[in-house]
Structure formats: structure tokens, C-alpha cells
Write a protein that holds these residues in place. Structure first.
Motif, PDB file in Angstrom:
ATOM      1  N   ALA A 139       5.881  -5.867  -8.868  1.00 10.21           N
ATOM      2  CA  ALA A 139       5.087  -5.934  -7.638  1.00 10.21           C
ATOM      3  C   ALA A 139       3.934  -6.924  -7.826  1.00 10.21           C
ATOM      4  O   ALA A 139       3.601  -7.296  -8.959  1.00 10.21           O
ATOM      5  N   PRO A 140       3.281  -7.334  -6.717  1.00  5.32           N
ATOM      6  CA  PRO A 140       2.155  -8.261  -6.838  1.00  5.32           C
ATOM      7  C   PRO A 140       0.893  -7.623  -7.428  1.00  5.32           C
ATOM      8  O   PRO A 140       0.093  -8.298  -8.061  1.00  5.32           O
ATOM      9  N   SER A 141       0.710  -6.311  -7.178  1.00  5.74           N
ATOM     10  CA  SER A 141      -0.483  -5.619  -7.675  1.00  5.74           C
ATOM     11  C   SER A 141      -0.238  -4.123  -7.588  1.00  5.74           C
ATOM     12  O   SER A 141       0.694  -3.666  -6.907  1.00  5.74           O
ATOM     13  N   TYR A 142      -1.109  -3.353  -8.278  1.00  2.00           N
ATOM     14  CA  TYR A 142      -0.925  -1.908  -8.384  1.00  2.00           C
ATOM     15  C   TYR A 142      -2.253  -1.175  -8.191  1.00  2.00           C
ATOM     16  O   TYR A 142      -3.325  -1.727  -8.473  1.00  2.00           O
ATOM     17  N   LEU A 182      11.506  -3.253  -6.728  1.00  2.00           N
ATOM     18  CA  LEU A 182      10.696  -4.385  -6.288  1.00  2.00           C
ATOM     19  C   LEU A 182       9.744  -3.897  -5.210  1.00  2.00           C
ATOM     20  O   LEU A 182      10.170  -3.560  -4.098  1.00  2.00           O
ATOM     21  N   GLY A 183       8.456  -3.818  -5.536  1.00  2.00           N
ATOM     22  CA  GLY A 183       7.483  -3.223  -4.634  1.00  2.00           C
ATOM     23  C   GLY A 183       6.577  -4.229  -3.968  1.00  2.00           C
ATOM     24  O   GLY A 183       6.631  -5.439  -4.231  1.00  2.00           O
ATOM     25  N   GLY A 184       5.728  -3.713  -3.076  1.00  2.00           N
ATOM     26  CA  GLY A 184       4.749  -4.532  -2.389  1.00  2.00           C
ATOM     27  C   GLY A 184       3.390  -4.470  -3.056  1.00  2.00           C
ATOM     28  O   GLY A 184       3.203  -3.804  -4.086  1.00  2.00           O
ATOM     29  N   ALA A 185       2.427  -5.149  -2.448  1.00  2.16           N
ATOM     30  CA  ALA A 185       1.071  -5.210  -3.004  1.00  2.16           C
ATOM     31  C   ALA A 185       0.421  -3.832  -3.015  1.00  2.16           C
ATOM     32  O   ALA A 185       0.677  -2.997  -2.146  1.00  2.16           O
ATOM     33  N   ASN A 186      -0.414  -3.600  -4.019  1.00  4.77           N
ATOM     34  CA  ASN A 186      -1.173  -2.355  -4.162  1.00  4.77           C
ATOM     35  C   ASN A 186      -0.246  -1.151  -4.316  1.00  4.77           C
ATOM     36  O   ASN A 186      -0.536  -0.064  -3.822  1.00  4.77           O
ATOM     37  N   PHE A 187       0.856  -1.348  -5.008  1.00  2.66           N
ATOM     38  CA  PHE A 187       1.832  -0.280  -5.231  1.00  2.66           C
ATOM     39  C   PHE A 187       1.174   0.848  -6.014  1.00  2.66           C
ATOM     40  O   PHE A 187       0.511   0.622  -7.016  1.00  2.66           O
ATOM     41  N   ASN A 242       0.809  -1.219   0.000  1.00  2.00           N
ATOM     42  CA  ASN A 242       0.000   0.000   0.000  1.00  2.00           C
ATOM     43  C   ASN A 242       0.847   1.275   0.000  1.00  2.00           C
ATOM     44  O   ASN A 242       0.474   2.277   0.615  1.00  2.00           O
ATOM     45  N   LEU A 243       1.970   1.239  -0.695  1.00  2.00           N
ATOM     46  CA  LEU A 243       2.785   2.446  -0.848  1.00  2.00           C
ATOM     47  C   LEU A 243       2.050   3.374  -1.816  1.00  2.00           C
ATOM     48  O   LEU A 243       1.938   3.080  -3.010  1.00  2.00           O
TER      49      LEU A 243
END
Length: 212
Positions: free
Chosen positions: A100-103, A72-77, A18-19
Motif C-alpha cells: 500500500a502507499p501508506s499505513y 494490494l491496499g489503498g492509502a492509510n491502510f 482509509n480502510l
């Protein structure tokens, strides 16, 4: 013939869920009337303390990740507000891709329209990528866009999928205007059919107004 579209470079791990775009590009850096100067605002409050000193533990302040091209990001980037400056800031700071897993939905389409590659991989694969990059001496990843695969320093391969339109823009080095101009003949043909079928809708402007 254009060279194959490959992004290769240092990958910086920032697996924060959630960044949001307010964190990626804080509001105090949105004062200009153009896109310039946004690199200094990228992730500013995470990179620096209240006195403006770089936070030693933050990934982009570490020597091993200087000049990173891949994040390399986290979910809901990229969730949160619709500010396109978040995409521009990442690009101005040298990033060519995020994995990332999702955006956030709006961020995803802003990135696509500006040719910032967003790769989506399952959470478990992101965790494996982060572990390999953090624990290994080689921080480089290769993203083969045409073959839709991420290759790690150890040779592991993680396939991904891109929408056809986004892939075409990347591979053919097209922005939104260039993508539209590729369809100029079809646009002209549609216009001709439209005016032929509805000639009463057309208003011919005086020559001086056409040239205005």
C-alpha cells in the motif's frame, strides 16, 4: 542456512483509502479470549450483506483471488483503532503481505511485531500493480524481501525499503521473543554492569519466592 525469504502468491486488489481496523476486523469478532477464529471476521461487512450472503463483486469472493497471499491496499491502510486483531485476522486468512502507499501508524508496528510484511510503494506504482493484476490472467506477485523488490507477472520490478529490524525479523523468522533472545548475552552483560554499579538497588528474594 535458511532459505531466502520470498513471498509469492496471488495478489488481491483492494485499493480502498482509509480502510480502518474496524472494517478489517469488526468488533463483533473480538469476543474470544485468544487469537483463534478471526479469519471469518476479516473484512466481514465488505464481504457479506446483512443476510450473510457473499457479495459477488467483492474481490475476496471472486474465484480468481481465492487463496490470495498478498493484499494490494489503498492509502492509510489500517488506520483507526489499535486492535491487533486486524493483523491476526489477515494472517489467519492466509495473507502474508500487504502492499500500500501508506499505513496507520499503530497498525504498521502491530504488523511488524507479528511478522506481517507491509510494503510501501508510491501511489502511482500501486495503481500500476492493481491495473496489471486486474487486467492480466496471471494474478501472482513475488516479493523478494532480502533484495527488497516486488516483481510482477510481466517482469516489472518495484524496489521498496524495509527498516533493518523488521527485515531481520522476517528473514531470520523471528517473533518479538526470538528477536529479544538473540540479544541475551548483551542483556546479561548489561544486568551484570547495572548490579555492580548499584548493588544497593538489588533485593534478593527468598528461594521460595524466586521459584514462584
Amino acid at each position: 542456512m535458511a532459505e531466502p525469504f520470498v513471498i509469492a502468491g496471488i495478489a488481491a486488489p483492494l485499493p480502498v483509502n482509509n480502510l480502518d481496523t474496524d472494517q478489517i476486523m469488526p468488533k463483533q469478532f473480538l469476543l474470544g479470549i485468544d487469537r483463534s477464529g478471526l479469519a471469518r471476521g476479516l473484512l466481514h461487512d465488505l464481504r457479506f450483506d446483512a443476510e450473510g450472503r457473499g457479495r459477488e463483486g467483492f474481490v475476496l469472493n471472486r474465484e480468481a483471488y481465492r487463496g490470495a497471499k498478498i493484499l494490494l491496499g489503498g492509502a492509510n491502510f489500517g488506520c483507526g483503532s489499535s486492535r491487533e486483531h486486524a493483523v491476526w485476522g489477515l494472517q489467519q486468512a492466509g495473507f502474508e503481505a500487504v502492499i500500500a502507499p501508506s499505513y496507520g501508524e499503530i497498525f504498521y508496528f502491530n504488523a511488524a511485531n507479528n511478522r506481517l510484511l507491509l510494503v510501501t510503494l508510491p501511489q502511482a506504482q500501486i495503481e500500476a500493480l492493481v491495473a496489471e493484476i486486474e487486467n492480466g490472467s496471471d494474478k501472482q506477485l513475488v516479493i523478494d524481501v532480502e533484495n527488497e523488490v516486488v516483481v510482477t507477472p510481466s517482469g516489472r520490478r518495484y524496489p521498496f525499503a524495509l527498516p533493518a529490524r523488521q527485515k531481520r525479523m522476517l528473514v531470520e523468522r523471528l517473533d518479538m521473543i526470538g528477536m529479544t533472545l538473540r540479544e541475551a548475552a548483551a542483556i546479561d552483560a548489561f544486568e551484570a554492569r547495572h548490579w555492580a554499579a548499584q548493588p544497593w538497588c538489588r533485593i534478593d528474594l527468598p528461594a521460595q519466592q524466586k521459584g514462584a
